[in-house]
Motif scaffolding. Structure first.
Motif, PDB file in Angstrom:
ATOM      1  N   ARG A 587     -16.962   0.185 -15.112  1.00 33.23           N
ATOM      2  CA  ARG A 587     -16.707  -0.114 -13.707  1.00 33.23           C
ATOM      3  C   ARG A 587     -15.495   0.642 -13.193  1.00 33.23           C
ATOM      4  O   ARG A 587     -15.499   1.180 -12.080  1.00 33.23           O
ATOM      5  CB  ARG A 587     -16.501  -1.619 -13.572  1.00 33.23           C
ATOM      6  CG  ARG A 587     -16.304  -2.098 -12.132  1.00 33.23           C
ATOM      7  CD  ARG A 587     -16.226  -3.622 -12.097  1.00 33.23           C
ATOM      8  NE  ARG A 587     -16.042  -4.072 -10.733  1.00 33.23           N
ATOM      9  CZ  ARG A 587     -14.868  -4.158 -10.101  1.00 33.23           C
ATOM     10  NH1 ARG A 587     -13.749  -3.763 -10.739  1.00 33.23           N
ATOM     11  NH2 ARG A 587     -14.792  -4.580  -8.843  1.00 33.23           N
ATOM     12  N   SER A 588     -14.468   0.690 -14.037  1.00 32.10           N
ATOM     13  CA  SER A 588     -13.270   1.412 -13.643  1.00 32.10           C
ATOM     14  C   SER A 588     -13.556   2.907 -13.485  1.00 32.10           C
ATOM     15  O   SER A 588     -13.065   3.556 -12.548  1.00 32.10           O
ATOM     16  CB  SER A 588     -12.169   1.208 -14.685  1.00 32.10           C
ATOM     17  OG  SER A 588     -11.039   1.968 -14.382  1.00 32.10           O
ATOM     18  N   LYS A 591     -15.484   3.444 -10.323  1.00 34.47           N
ATOM     19  CA  LYS A 591     -14.591   3.257  -9.185  1.00 34.47           C
ATOM     20  C   LYS A 591     -13.740   4.515  -8.958  1.00 34.47           C
ATOM     21  O   LYS A 591     -13.620   5.012  -7.824  1.00 34.47           O
ATOM     22  CB  LYS A 591     -13.689   2.048  -9.460  1.00 34.47           C
ATOM     23  CG  LYS A 591     -12.558   1.878  -8.440  1.00 34.47           C
ATOM     24  CD  LYS A 591     -11.612   0.776  -8.888  1.00 34.47           C
ATOM     25  CE  LYS A 591     -10.357   0.776  -8.004  1.00 34.47           C
ATOM     26  NZ  LYS A 591      -9.390  -0.243  -8.467  1.00 34.47           N
ATOM     27  N   GLU A 592     -13.156   5.050 -10.052  1.00 35.68           N
ATOM     28  CA  GLU A 592     -12.339   6.260  -9.913  1.00 35.68           C
ATOM     29  C   GLU A 592     -13.174   7.457  -9.439  1.00 35.68           C
ATOM     30  O   GLU A 592     -12.712   8.271  -8.650  1.00 35.68           O
ATOM     31  CB  GLU A 592     -11.685   6.570 -11.266  1.00 35.68           C
ATOM     32  CG  GLU A 592     -10.620   5.577 -11.665  1.00 35.68           C
ATOM     33  CD  GLU A 592     -10.021   5.891 -13.030  1.00 35.68           C
ATOM     34  OE1 GLU A 592     -10.455   6.930 -13.615  1.00 35.68           O
ATOM     35  OE2 GLU A 592      -9.155   5.141 -13.498  1.00 35.68           O
ATOM     36  N   CYS A 643     -24.142   2.225  -9.608  1.00 31.96           N
ATOM     37  CA  CYS A 643     -23.111   1.270  -9.188  1.00 31.96           C
ATOM     38  C   CYS A 643     -23.708  -0.069  -8.740  1.00 31.96           C
ATOM     39  O   CYS A 643     -22.946  -0.995  -8.382  1.00 31.96           O
ATOM     40  CB  CYS A 643     -22.280   1.854  -8.046  1.00 31.96           C
ATOM     41  SG  CYS A 643     -21.275   3.271  -8.528  1.00 31.96           S
ATOM     42  N   LYS A 646     -22.394  -3.911  -9.828  1.00 29.83           N
ATOM     43  CA  LYS A 646     -21.113  -3.807 -10.532  1.00 29.83           C
ATOM     44  C   LYS A 646     -19.946  -4.154  -9.621  1.00 29.83           C
ATOM     45  O   LYS A 646     -18.792  -3.917  -9.964  1.00 29.83           O
ATOM     46  CB  LYS A 646     -20.933  -2.407 -11.106  1.00 29.83           C
ATOM     47  CG  LYS A 646     -21.958  -2.104 -12.222  1.00 29.83           C
ATOM     48  CD  LYS A 646     -21.684  -0.766 -12.837  1.00 29.83           C
ATOM     49  CE  LYS A 646     -22.573  -0.553 -14.057  1.00 29.83           C
ATOM     50  NZ  LYS A 646     -24.007  -0.601 -13.771  1.00 29.83           N
ATOM     51  N   LEU A 648     -18.954  -2.824  -6.742  1.00 32.57           N
ATOM     52  CA  LEU A 648     -18.208  -1.661  -6.236  1.00 32.57           C
ATOM     53  C   LEU A 648     -18.560  -1.327  -4.793  1.00 32.57           C
ATOM     54  O   LEU A 648     -18.316  -0.217  -4.311  1.00 32.57           O
ATOM     55  CB  LEU A 648     -18.507  -0.431  -7.117  1.00 32.57           C
ATOM     56  CG  LEU A 648     -18.099  -0.538  -8.583  1.00 32.57           C
ATOM     57  CD1 LEU A 648     -18.589   0.668  -9.350  1.00 32.57           C
ATOM     58  CD2 LEU A 648     -16.580  -0.659  -8.701  1.00 32.57           C
ATOM     59  N   GLU A 649     -19.104  -2.343  -4.071  1.00 34.85           N
ATOM     60  CA  GLU A 649     -19.589  -2.064  -2.731  1.00 34.85           C
ATOM     61  C   GLU A 649     -18.483  -1.553  -1.794  1.00 34.85           C
ATOM     62  O   GLU A 649     -18.723  -0.688  -0.932  1.00 34.85           O
ATOM     63  CB  GLU A 649     -20.224  -3.320  -2.127  1.00 34.85           C
ATOM     64  CG  GLU A 649     -21.554  -3.719  -2.731  1.00 34.85           C
ATOM     65  CD  GLU A 649     -21.378  -4.401  -4.085  1.00 34.85           C
ATOM     66  OE1 GLU A 649     -20.197  -4.670  -4.448  1.00 34.85           O
ATOM     67  OE2 GLU A 649     -22.375  -4.633  -4.782  1.00 34.85           O
ATOM     68  N   LYS A 650     -17.301  -2.064  -1.953  1.00 37.52           N
ATOM     69  CA  LYS A 650     -16.246  -1.655  -1.023  1.00 37.52           C
ATOM     70  C   LYS A 650     -15.775  -0.215  -1.272  1.00 37.52           C
ATOM     71  O   LYS A 650     -15.110   0.376  -0.429  1.00 37.52           O
ATOM     72  CB  LYS A 650     -15.067  -2.608  -1.107  1.00 37.52           C
ATOM     73  CG  LYS A 650     -14.294  -2.553  -2.387  1.00 37.52           C
ATOM     74  CD  LYS A 650     -13.097  -3.495  -2.300  1.00 37.52           C
ATOM     75  CE  LYS A 650     -12.249  -3.452  -3.558  1.00 37.52           C
ATOM     76  NZ  LYS A 650     -11.074  -4.312  -3.463  1.00 37.52           N
ATOM     77  N   TYR A 651     -16.101   0.329  -2.442  1.00 39.44           N
ATOM     78  CA  TYR A 651     -15.730   1.723  -2.728  1.00 39.44           C
ATOM     79  C   TYR A 651     -16.836   2.710  -2.368  1.00 39.44           C
ATOM     80  O   TYR A 651     -16.608   3.915  -2.366  1.00 39.44           O
ATOM     81  CB  TYR A 651     -15.399   1.866  -4.220  1.00 39.44           C
ATOM     82  CG  TYR A 651     -14.231   0.995  -4.638  1.00 39.44           C
ATOM     83  CD1 TYR A 651     -12.918   1.332  -4.284  1.00 39.44           C
ATOM     84  CD2 TYR A 651     -14.453  -0.160  -5.376  1.00 39.44           C
ATOM     85  CE1 TYR A 651     -11.866   0.518  -4.663  1.00 39.44           C
ATOM     86  CE2 TYR A 651     -13.395  -0.964  -5.766  1.00 39.44           C
ATOM     87  CZ  TYR A 651     -12.099  -0.621  -5.400  1.00 39.44           C
ATOM     88  OH  TYR A 651     -11.074  -1.420  -5.769  1.00 39.44           O
TER      89      TYR A 651
END
Length: 668
Positions: A587-588, A591-592, A643, A646, A648-651
């Motif tokens: 996930r990290s 995200k990155e 994604c 996981k 990560l919707e806001k990213y």
């Protein structure tokens, strides 16, 4: 403003007053000339009877008183238009000149002719000829020439006596008489050449007839006819010829100079139009085309001179039908030809100083001078033949020097163009705009077909096929030979385009990758579009393939930046121990990757906005925009699916369709 208007009005009145004064001066001058002619015409009416009476009285007195001979006619002053003198010690009857007694002595002469006595002939010749009464003058001069040749013959046969003195006096009298004829010829000629001719009208209508080209022709024909008879007598006159030939040479030179200056004045207006094209500048912008037009006018001036030479030849053969002066035509043309070359030389100097800016001026002038030189040689050769003149290399080859200079400049321009392209600065502010080198080169190639034949001749005259490379081993284009490309000019064009491509690639490397790729793609696309619109076959198959390949490579390089953007969405995900996925680590990583992707996308949007693809090339922008959108859209779609679930919707700042539209919008 009122003072300026008053001054302008005063200037106009002053100009009108000056013009009126000049006209009045001319009228008074003409009146003075006519009065002088009238005086000369009237004077012999009183002189001749008195002279005859005096001679008759002398003859009677000599018969009546043989032991006391009277003073001869030569001792009496003879009225004339010139200053007269007497020979006080003379006792023999003969010719007398208006000269000091120490210079001329009386001689024993032949009996008086039917037209007059020796004293009459002396008076007539020393007075000078009158165009309205030439018969008497001709008879007097012929009589003196006859006496001179008779006395000269006796002198050369060893019969001395008074013949040496008589030959000297008669020679002086012949010189005075013949000089009077040539002076009158020059005077009437000068007065008849006041009005110049119109060069434009001469170009349209051709060489005029001699009476229209030389107004006093019919007036001078009797005079020139007798001059020719004296110069070419039926019987040999060696002593007279030795006297009059130098006089005729001087008169010929003076007449030629007079005619040359008259032709020069007639051409000055056309010359001024050529010179005014510069306006003190160096043909900036469209002034170059106007200069070329003016230089074509210069060649027209030379054609006018050729037409003038034909008209001048007709005039010479009419004035001197039996034996025209052999150098008259050449001497006449020296002044107008000097005027033409004086205007041509500054143009050559300017071309030398800035050859790269004036290549087509040089080519235009070169081919124009070659064509004009051929016409000039044909016309002048015909004129020299008509006047029985020998060939004149000085006149026939007047354009050889300028043509040779221009040929060298044109040949030098071909390698210099490649040097200018290679040496153009590759540094500077980053930009995707089309380079000045691209614009100037395409303008050069677009203009080149108009001079294709002359360029082909110049390039083909070199010893090596690729002489413009100056021995360089690295070829700028993959084209192997002129035969493969369709001709020597096509091969040269291929090397020019190849040199431009190499320059663009080198400059693109000095910029940031996306900007440099946009710069390269814009320039190559512009080159392809422009060359494909050429109406000539200047672009050969090798050059066309080279441009297409370079364009494809530039396009692939530009799109590779968007592929690099997508590669940010595929980071390697670390695995946990015992092959159990590390959920938090993945996930990290995702995200990155999303954050890095959108940072990079924002940066590319900014660069693309500041350095866009050419807005004039709508087709290029649409094609590249669609392909870039597809690349990024597909990459984002795969990342989007990874994604899911996981948190990560806001990213994730948009759906795959949104991201694709966002990328495509960068090219609108």
């Amino acid at each position: 403003m009122d003072e300026e208007a008053d001054l302008a009005l005063l200037d106009q009145h002053l100009l009108k007053t000056n013009l009126l004064s000049q006209r009045m001066t001319g009228i008074l001058g003409q009146l003075d000339t006519r009065l002088s002619r009238l005086d000369k015409a009237i004077a012999p009416l009183g002189i001749q009877p008195l002279t005859r009476k005096a001679n008759n009285i002398d003859a009677i007195l000599q018969v009546l008183s043989p032991s006391h001979p009277p003073a001869s006619a030569s001792t009496r002053p003879i009225p004339s238009s010139r200053t007269t003198s007497s020979s006080s010690h003379a006792t023999l009857k003969g010719y007398s000149l208006d000269l000091p007694a120490s210079t001329l002595t009386p001689i024993v002469s032949a009996p008086g002719t039917a037209t007059g006595t020796p004293a009459d002939e002396t008076a007539i010749l020393t007075r000078g000829p009158d165009i309205m009464a030439l018969t008497e003058y001709f008879s007097a001069l012929d009589s003196v020439i006859s006496d001179l040749e008779r006395m000269w013959k006796g002198y050369t046969e060893g019969r001395g006596g008074a013949r040496e003195t008589g030959v000297r006096d008669l020679s002086k009298l012949v010189e005075i008489g013949f000089s009077g004829m040539t002076d009158l010829f020059l005077k009437i000629s000068r007065e008849g050449m006041g009005r110049t001719f119109d060069p434009d009208q001469l170009l349209e209508s051709g060489a005029p007839t001699p009476p229209n080209f030389f107004v006093p022709l019919n007036t001078l024909l009797p005079l020139t006819s007798h001059i020719t008879d004296i110069l070419n007598p039926r019987k040999s006159t060696p002593k007279t010829s030795s006297i009059i030939e130098p006089i005729m040479e001087n008169a010929t030179s003076a007449f030629a100079e007079m005619r040359g200056e008259w032709i020069k004045r007639s051409l000055s207006g056309m010359m001024t139009r050529v010179e005014e094209v510069d306006e003190g500048g160096i043909w900036e912008g469209d002034r170059g085309r106007e200069k070329v037009k003016g230089l074509i006018g210069l060649c027209e001036v030379v054609i006018v001179v050729a037409e003038v030479s034909m008209a001048e030849t007709l005039l010479i053969t009419t004035l001197f039908p039996q034996d025209p002066p052999p150098t008259l035509l050449q001497q006449t043309l020296l002044a107008p030809i000097g005027l033409v070359t004086s205007v041509l030389q500054p143009t050559l100097n300017t071309i030398k100083r800035r050859l790269s800016s004036h290549v087509f001026v040089a080519l235009d002038l070169y081919q124009s001078l070659i064509r004009t030189s051929q016409n000039w040689e044909t016309s002048l050769t015909k004129c020299l033949s008509m006047t029985h003149s020998s060939s004149s290399p000085e006149l026939l080859n007047i354009f050889s020097g300028p043509i040779s200079t221009l040929r060298g400049l044109c040949l030098r321009s071909f390698p210099e163009l490649l040097v200018d392209i290679r040496s153009a600065p590759t540094t500077g502010p980053p930009t995707s705009a089309i380079s000045d080198i691209t614009y100037s080169t395409l303008t050069y190639l677009e203009t080149l077909p108009a001079y294709e034949k002359i360029v082909e001749g110049l390039l083909g005259s070199a010893h090596a096929e690729r002489s413009w490379l100056m021995g360089a081993k690295d070829l700028p284009s993959p084209v192997k030979s002129a035969s493969d490309e369709g001709g020597i000019v096509n091969l040269y064009v291929a090397d020019v385009l190849g040199t431009v491509v190499l320059y663009l690639e080198q400059r693109a490397k000095s910029m940031r990758k996306l900007v440099g790729q946009a710069f390269l793609l814009n320039n190559l696309s512009h080159m392809r579009n422009t060359t494909s619109s050429f109406t000539s076959d200047l672009i050969g198959p090798g050059a066309e393939d080279m441009l297409n390949r370079s364009f494809r490579d530039a396009k692939a390089g530009y799109l590779s930046e968007f592929s690099s953007l997508v590669s940010l969405l595929n980071p390697s995900t670390p695995s946990s121990r015992f092959n159990v996925p590390g959920t938090s680590s993945e996930r990290s990583t995702l995200k990155e990757a999303a954050v890095t992707f959108f940072d990079k996308l924002d940066q590319m949007e900014s660069l693309t906005s500041q350095n866009p693809l050419s807005r004039q090339d709508v087709d290029l922008r649409d094609r590249v925009g669609r392909e870039a959108g597809d690349i990024v859209g597909r990459g984002w779609d795969g990342f989007w699916k990874r994604c899911e679930g996981k948190g990560l919707e806001k990213y994730l700042k948009g759906t795959p369709d949104d991201i694709q539209k966002r990328v495509t919008a960068m090219f609108r």
